[in-house]
Design an enzyme around this catalytic site. Structure first.
Site, PDB file in Angstrom:
ATOM      1  N   GLU A 182      75.341  41.923  24.621  1.00  0.00           N
ATOM      2  CA  GLU A 182      74.554  42.566  23.569  1.00  0.00           C
ATOM      3  C   GLU A 182      75.283  43.753  22.948  1.00  0.00           C
ATOM      4  OE1 GLU A 182      71.005  41.657  22.769  1.00  0.00           O
ATOM      5  OE2 GLU A 182      71.566  39.793  23.778  1.00  0.00           O
ATOM      6  N   HIS A 258      67.462  46.799  26.193  1.00  0.00           N
ATOM      7  CA  HIS A 258      68.851  47.269  26.140  1.00  0.00           C
ATOM      8  C   HIS A 258      68.921  48.624  26.837  1.00  0.00           C
ATOM      9  CE1 HIS A 258      69.329  44.808  22.202  1.00  0.00           C
ATOM     10  NE2 HIS A 258      69.935  44.165  23.173  1.00  0.00           N
ATOM     11  N   CYS A 383      69.817  52.262  17.731  1.00  0.00           N
ATOM     12  CA  CYS A 383      70.036  50.818  17.511  1.00  0.00           C
ATOM     13  C   CYS A 383      70.671  50.580  16.152  1.00  0.00           C
ATOM     14  CB  CYS A 383      68.715  50.048  17.510  1.00  0.00           C
ATOM     15  SG  CYS A 383      67.788  50.177  19.018  1.00  0.00           S
TER      16      CYS A 383
HETATM   17  O1  SUG Z   1      67.261  42.401  19.637  1.00  0.00           O
HETATM   18  N1  SUG Z   1      64.622  43.188  17.488  1.00  0.00           N
HETATM   19  C1  SUG Z   1      65.884  43.547  18.068  1.00  0.00           C
HETATM   20  C2  SUG Z   1      65.943  45.027  18.299  1.00  0.00           C
HETATM   21  C3  SUG Z   1      67.329  45.463  18.694  1.00  0.00           C
HETATM   22  C4  SUG Z   1      67.376  46.884  19.120  1.00  0.00           C
HETATM   23  N2  SUG Z   1      68.695  47.259  19.406  1.00  0.00           N
HETATM   24  C5  SUG Z   1      69.086  48.140  20.369  1.00  0.00           C
HETATM   25  N3  SUG Z   1      68.277  48.515  21.313  1.00  0.00           N
HETATM   26  N4  SUG Z   1      70.283  48.526  20.359  1.00  0.00           N
HETATM   27  C6  SUG Z   1      66.117  42.789  19.374  1.00  0.00           C
HETATM   28  O2  SUG Z   1      65.151  42.611  20.131  1.00  0.00           O
HETATM   29  C7  SUG Z   1      63.034  41.693  16.422  1.00  0.00           C
HETATM   30  C8  SUG Z   1      63.024  40.707  15.283  1.00  0.00           C
HETATM   31  C9  SUG Z   1      61.667  40.112  15.034  1.00  0.00           C
HETATM   32  O3  SUG Z   1      60.839  40.059  15.948  1.00  0.00           O
HETATM   33  O4  SUG Z   1      61.438  39.686  13.914  1.00  0.00           O
HETATM   34  C10 SUG Z   1      64.405  41.970  16.960  1.00  0.00           C
HETATM   35  O5  SUG Z   1      65.280  41.131  16.901  1.00  0.00           O
END
Ligand code: SUG
Length: 459
Positions: A182, A258, A383
């Site tokens: 990730e 994460h 993020c």
């Molecule tokens: O991978 N949300 C992302 C959020 C990523 C956050 N990044 C960090 N913590 N670095 C994920 O879960 C949601 C998309 C949706 O539900 O439409 C989403 O992909």
């Protein structure tokens, strides 16, 4: 960009934020991401989302930092739908998929590449044996809608950091659950100055090929030890420069999918929840011992730990206290923590922040930014940014179109106002006109960034 003088040349930490794409919507696609699930199928505000993101970038610039940007991906990603057996014109594919598999349409419509902390893992040149900056695009293999990002991400990174003397690019790791990766969201680096050799902390959720002493009960652990180890090999890091630590499964089950939801670092400081890791004491001891060996002239790491009785896991996840940017501003003593507004709204977290400022830690100042549209999908200030430590020479070798100035920000704001819908409902994804509008917007963007025919729909 945080600027530092080292004995050789200036060095910087440049934050590359993701420009939030015109298809930003709430698909509820991420199992284990509490915000994504609880806001599933709500009406999104893409225009507002993108303006919030640009405003955050401007806030960093107003601190005297320079700021980089990464572009949104082509969404809907029709090539993925064609790979899955849908055929015909773009319009006919959208209509077929919206009738027979709306979850696939939502997946191919997600604007999730905005969270550039998941774009790749970066190792600065001071750390790598060949003295190049290394980038490995994250395969994001755990979530289907994110697993389709890495090819474009790699292509974009190669066109921004396009100089083989300075930069080395690696393709994503094999697409299997054993190598789930990730990116920088599970990676921290400790150093006294961005241009000096640093110590890299790789955080993983589980072992893929050996017994896990502890494991999650509810939610997936997206990052594996084996993936982190492979990246450290690709990036030519010595054992003395790396530490591997397992994220506490309990905290993943509480919604910290994460590690950057429960910790953030900058320079020699590590701000973390006390329950973030499986074996905190061993991790801290190894970090401290290896750091002292790398930096004998200034060997102390600062651990700023937040106890559960001051901030519960639930509050940490809801407020995204740790998903903040910990910054060293030019000509300022101490560091500034840039937090999401949700941390101000949370009574427990805000009380902690007030207390923190009375303590003797490197964190001297706090600021809040409004990224609520992204937050509702589980993406906070940290993020939305990818940290890239660069020397002056490497910064000069970086494609300057991707380092923001006032003119570019102004043009991007106008581009958003011109092209983005105010709202997107789940039903709107079935409207072929939305896809066409997205492609018109991205086509204009390639002109703004002088990229030629860059997206697949342009070829
Ligand atoms: O991978 N949300 C992302 C959020 C990523 C956050 N990044 C960090 N913590 N670095 C994920 O879960 C949601 C998309 C949706 O539900 O439409 C989403 O992909």
């Amino acid at each position: 960009m945080t600027e530092q003088n080292s004995s050789k040349q200036k060095s910087y930490e440049v934050n590359f934020d993701g420009l939030i794409g015109p298809s930003h919507n709430y698909g509820g696609l991420s199992h284990g991401n509490v915000a994504s699930k609880s806001n599933a199928l709500k009406i999104s505000q893409p225009r507002n989302a993108a303006l919030q993101g640009l405003e955050k970038m401007q806030t960093n610039r107003s601190f005297g930092l320079q700021q980089g940007i990464l572009l949104p991906q082509q969404r809907p990603h029709l090539p993925t739908l064609r790979k899955l057996g849908f055929s015909g014109s773009d319009k006919s594919i959208i209509l077929q998929v919206s009738n027979s598999a709306p979850e696939l349409l939502a997946s191919c419509y997600s604007a999730s590449s905005m969270w550039t902390a998941n774009a790749c893992t970066v190792s600065p040149s001071a750390d790598s044996a060949d003295n190049k900056v290394h980038f490995t695009a994250a395969n994001l293999s755990s979530m289907f809608h994110r697993s389709i990002e890495h090819q474009f991400t790699g292509k974009l990174l190669r066109s921004i950091f396009n100089h083989e003397v300075h930069f080395s690019h690696h393709n994503a790791l094999p697409m299997s659950s054993q190598f789930g990766d990730e990116g920088a969201a599970n990676h921290n680096r400790f150093t006294n100055s961005y241009g000096e050799q640093g110590l890299q902390l790789f955080v993983f959720g589980r072992y893929a090929f050996r017994q896990n002493r502890v494991a999650t009960a509810k939610f997936p652990s997206r990052q594996t030890y084996e993936a982190s180890l492979a990246i450290s090999r690709l990036h030519q890091l010595e054992e003395s420069q790396v530490v591997f630590a397992q994220q506490n499964p309990k905290i993943i089950d509480a919604g910290a999918f994460h590690n950057d939801v429960v910790s953030v670092s900058n320079l020699n400081t590590f701000f973390m929840h006390e329950e973030a890791f499986v074996d905190k004491a061993a991790m801290q001891a190894e970090l401290q011992q290896k750091f002292a060996a790398l930096a004998p002239n200034n060997p102390e790491l600062n651990f700023v730990e937040v106890p559960t009785d001051m901030v519960s896991l639930e509050s940490a996840v809801k407020s995204y206290l740790f998903n903040s940017q910990l910054l060293q501003l030019p000509n300022q003593d101490g560091m500034t923590l840039v937090l999401p507004e949700e941390s101000r709204d949370n009574v427990e977290v805000f009380a902690y922040l007030e207390w923190l400022q009375t303590q003797s830690t490197p964190i001297k100042d706090i600021k809040f930014v409004d990224v609520r549209q992204s937050m509702q999908n589980g993406g906070g200030p940290a993020c939305l940014r990818l940290r890239v430590a660069l020397t002056q020479e490497e910064l000069d070798a970086t494609n300057s179109n991707f380092i923001l100035d006032d003119d570019r920000v102004c043009k991007l704001n106008q581009w958003v106002e011109r092209n983005y819908r105010e709202e997107i409902t789940p039903d709107d994804l079935a409207d072929p006109a939305l896809a066409e509008e997205n492609f018109v917007a991205l086509d204009e963007l390639t002109q703004l960034f002088e990229l030629g025919s860059f997206y697949e729909f342009q070829q």
